[in-house]
Design a protein around this motif. Structure first.
Motif, PDB file in Angstrom:
ATOM      1  N   LEU A  84     -16.423  10.637   0.625  1.00  0.00           N
ATOM      2  CA  LEU A  84     -17.841  10.493   0.285  1.00  0.00           C
ATOM      3  C   LEU A  84     -18.666  10.015   1.480  1.00  0.00           C
ATOM      4  O   LEU A  84     -19.604   9.226   1.346  1.00  0.00           O
ATOM      5  N   GLY A  85     -18.288  10.482   2.659  1.00  0.00           N
ATOM      6  CA  GLY A  85     -19.022  10.114   3.860  1.00  0.00           C
ATOM      7  C   GLY A  85     -18.664   8.764   4.435  1.00  0.00           C
ATOM      8  O   GLY A  85     -19.237   8.353   5.443  1.00  0.00           O
ATOM      9  N   MET A  86     -17.711   8.059   3.813  1.00  0.00           N
ATOM     10  CA  MET A  86     -17.304   6.733   4.288  1.00  0.00           C
ATOM     11  C   MET A  86     -15.937   6.834   4.950  1.00  0.00           C
ATOM     12  O   MET A  86     -15.012   7.419   4.379  1.00  0.00           O
ATOM     13  N   THR A  87     -15.810   6.260   6.133  1.00  0.00           N
ATOM     14  CA  THR A  87     -14.556   6.284   6.870  1.00  0.00           C
ATOM     15  C   THR A  87     -14.045   4.866   7.071  1.00  0.00           C
ATOM     16  O   THR A  87     -14.739   4.025   7.652  1.00  0.00           O
ATOM     17  N   TYR A  88     -12.839   4.619   6.571  1.00  0.00           N
ATOM     18  CA  TYR A  88     -12.207   3.315   6.738  1.00  0.00           C
ATOM     19  C   TYR A  88     -10.724   3.532   7.038  1.00  0.00           C
ATOM     20  O   TYR A  88     -10.162   4.595   6.749  1.00  0.00           O
ATOM     21  N   SER A  89     -10.113   2.484   7.586  1.00  0.00           N
ATOM     22  CA  SER A  89      -8.661   2.498   7.729  1.00  0.00           C
ATOM     23  C   SER A  89      -8.033   2.500   6.338  1.00  0.00           C
ATOM     24  O   SER A  89      -8.576   1.916   5.399  1.00  0.00           O
ATOM     25  N   ASN A  90      -6.898   3.167   6.223  1.00  0.00           N
ATOM     26  CA  ASN A  90      -6.218   3.172   4.927  1.00  0.00           C
ATOM     27  C   ASN A  90      -5.693   1.786   4.580  1.00  0.00           C
ATOM     28  O   ASN A  90      -5.750   1.363   3.419  1.00  0.00           O
ATOM     29  N   VAL A  91      -5.184   1.099   5.593  1.00  0.00           N
ATOM     30  CA  VAL A  91      -4.660  -0.248   5.398  1.00  0.00           C
ATOM     31  C   VAL A  91      -5.121  -1.103   6.567  1.00  0.00           C
ATOM     32  O   VAL A  91      -5.034  -0.686   7.713  1.00  0.00           O
ATOM     33  N   GLY A  92      -5.607  -2.279   6.277  1.00  0.00           N
ATOM     34  CA  GLY A  92      -6.076  -3.155   7.345  1.00  0.00           C
ATOM     35  C   GLY A  92      -6.989  -4.230   6.779  1.00  0.00           C
ATOM     36  O   GLY A  92      -6.888  -4.589   5.607  1.00  0.00           O
ATOM     37  N   VAL A  93      -7.886  -4.724   7.610  1.00  0.00           N
ATOM     38  CA  VAL A  93      -8.794  -5.781   7.170  1.00  0.00           C
ATOM     39  C   VAL A  93      -9.916  -5.205   6.328  1.00  0.00           C
ATOM     40  O   VAL A  93     -10.220  -5.703   5.250  1.00  0.00           O
ATOM     41  N   ASP A  94     -10.556  -4.146   6.793  1.00  0.00           N
ATOM     42  CA  ASP A  94     -11.636  -3.496   6.035  1.00  0.00           C
ATOM     43  C   ASP A  94     -11.154  -2.087   5.699  1.00  0.00           C
ATOM     44  O   ASP A  94     -11.401  -1.142   6.436  1.00  0.00           O
ATOM     45  N   ASP A  95     -10.484  -1.946   4.561  1.00  0.00           N
ATOM     46  CA  ASP A  95      -9.692  -0.745   4.329  1.00  0.00           C
ATOM     47  C   ASP A  95      -9.870  -0.195   2.917  1.00  0.00           C
ATOM     48  O   ASP A  95     -10.479  -0.812   2.045  1.00  0.00           O
ATOM     49  N   TRP A  96      -9.321   1.006   2.728  1.00  0.00           N
ATOM     50  CA  TRP A  96      -9.349   1.643   1.412  1.00  0.00           C
ATOM     51  C   TRP A  96      -8.425   0.935   0.430  1.00  0.00           C
ATOM     52  O   TRP A  96      -8.723   0.886  -0.771  1.00  0.00           O
ATOM     53  N   TRP A  97      -7.316   0.414   0.900  1.00  0.00           N
ATOM     54  CA  TRP A  97      -6.360  -0.231   0.001  1.00  0.00           C
ATOM     55  C   TRP A  97      -7.002  -1.414  -0.715  1.00  0.00           C
ATOM     56  O   TRP A  97      -6.832  -1.598  -1.915  1.00  0.00           O
ATOM     57  N   SER A  98      -7.753  -2.232   0.021  1.00  0.00           N
ATOM     58  CA  SER A  98      -8.442  -3.361  -0.600  1.00  0.00           C
ATOM     59  C   SER A  98      -9.440  -2.878  -1.648  1.00  0.00           C
ATOM     60  O   SER A  98      -9.570  -3.470  -2.724  1.00  0.00           O
TER      61      SER A  98
ATOM     62  N   SER B 206       0.820  -1.210   0.000  1.00  0.00           N
ATOM     63  CA  SER B 206       0.000   0.000   0.000  1.00  0.00           C
ATOM     64  C   SER B 206       0.855   1.262   0.000  1.00  0.00           C
ATOM     65  O   SER B 206       1.847   1.358   0.730  1.00  0.00           O
ATOM     66  N   PHE B 207       0.434   2.233  -0.817  1.00  0.00           N
ATOM     67  CA  PHE B 207       1.098   3.532  -0.847  1.00  0.00           C
ATOM     68  C   PHE B 207       0.370   4.537   0.040  1.00  0.00           C
ATOM     69  O   PHE B 207       0.768   5.700   0.128  1.00  0.00           O
ATOM     70  N   LEU B 208      -0.701   4.095   0.707  1.00  0.00           N
ATOM     71  CA  LEU B 208      -1.487   4.980   1.552  1.00  0.00           C
ATOM     72  C   LEU B 208      -0.834   5.131   2.917  1.00  0.00           C
ATOM     73  O   LEU B 208      -0.240   4.185   3.444  1.00  0.00           O
ATOM     74  N   PRO B 209      -0.939   6.311   3.529  1.00  0.00           N
ATOM     75  CA  PRO B 209      -0.364   6.501   4.861  1.00  0.00           C
ATOM     76  C   PRO B 209      -1.179   5.754   5.916  1.00  0.00           C
ATOM     77  O   PRO B 209      -2.320   5.361   5.681  1.00  0.00           O
TER      78      PRO B 209
END
Length: 328
Positions: free
Chosen positions: A148-162, A138-141
């Motif tokens: 868009l109103g959605m909050t997730y971890s950048n990297v993890g199990v339920d994340d933006w990277w996935s 992942s290149f995300l910090p």
């Protein structure tokens, strides 16, 4: 007002979910099989299982991410080869029976208690056991991001990277399918779908073309299995008959033999289920329908809608009636 706001947020979350992307990818592969080639493959979940487990077991064995992806691709191609050599001369219902049987054999093998050290048995394998190398790319910090109103971890199990990787793969496979079906190779596939005997009379090796289509669509199914495993776990029962039937619903809903049909079908399939369960939970008393009954009701209504779609618009939402000639 709060209900509608929460519903819109849930719809957006569902539409961008990695699971939705996984089903879209697998449905694109199924569309290559059936929509463009006319192969009645009822075992696409088997390709998801082979590709997913090939990736997960390879990563856990310490082979690295890239070798694991290569092994997953080769495993999906090998399954297509083993499945296709004795069966691709079959048509229609016969091919459907064989493919669904092969997928069920794979599922039952993965569930064997004797293979628990390798496959996890009926419980499967949890994603933290094989996600580390994927997360490392992942290149995300670190931290959490709201978009868009959605909050997730950048990297993890339920994340933006996935989500980023999943939807990039969806876009990539849509582009690949579009390019392939515009090529002479793709036109031969459509010819086989419409009249295999005519294509054979023109000197085309239809068995070879069908095998190639089975492999390509199978590899897409394998990637769908990988993406489906990343958010939580890989489980053999999560890639059984219901998964294949859902993929067929998605493909038919969006439109077989269309490029964007599987994408639209996957989003609508999961969003419609969410809307039905949300409305039932909000407006129907729990004494009338509990949560389990609401879930069952959503499947019933989706089934009814699919029946109506097949009756009144068999080509699907994006489909074209001219593309509905199948030599099965």
């Amino acid at each position: 007002m709060m209900f509608w706001t929460n519903l819109l947020e849930s719809i957006l979350q569902t539409a961008l979910s990695p699971v939705t992307a996984a089903f879209a990818i697998a449905a694109i592969g199924l569309n290559v099989h059936f929509g463009f080639t006319g192969l009645m493959n009822m075992g696409q979940a088997g390709f998801m299982l082979v590709g997913g487990y090939g990736f997960v077991i390879s990563v856990m064995s310490g082979l690295g991410l890239v070798p694991a992806l290569i092994i997953s691709i080769l495993a999906s191609m090998l399954f297509a080869l083993v499945l296709g050599i004795p069966t691709l001369k079959l048509r229609g219902d016969y091919l459907a029976i064989v493919t669904i049987g092969a997928a069920e054999i794979l599922r039952m093998v993965a569930r064997l208690a004797n293979l628990t050290p390798i496959t996890g048995g009926p419980s499967g394998i949890q994603s933290p056991n094989f996600r580390e190398e994927f997360n490392a790319l992942s290149f995300l910090p670190e931290g959490r991001t709201t978009f868009l109103g959605m909050t997730y971890s950048n990297v993890g199990v339920d994340d933006w990277w996935s989500r980023i990787v999943a939807w990039v793969l969806v876009a990539l496979f849509i582009l690949i399918t579009w390019l392939l079906m515009r090529s002479p190779w793709g036109r031969v596939l459509k010819g086989i779908r419409e009249d295999e005997d005519a294509m054979r009379s023109l000197g085309k090796n239809t068995f070879s073309y069908k095998m190639q289509a089975l492999m390509i669509g199978g590899v897409m199914g394998g990637f769908g299995g990988i993406i489906m495993a990343l958010p939580a776990s890989i489980n053999p029962d999560g890639m059984g008959r219901p998964t294949t039937f859902n993929l067929w619903m998605i493909m038919l809903l969006g439109g077989a033999a269309t490029i964007l049909g599987p994408l639209l079908g996957a989003i609508l399939f999961f969003v419609l289920r969410l809307i039905i369960t949300s409305f039932a939970s909000e407006f129907v008393p729990a004494t009338v329908l509990n949560s389990q009954q609401t879930e069952q009701l959503s499947w019933v209504l989706i089934g009814v809608m699919l029946m109506l779609l097949v009756i009144f618009r068999p080509q699907g939402i994006l489909g074209n009636k001219k593309e509905l000639s199948f030599n099965v």
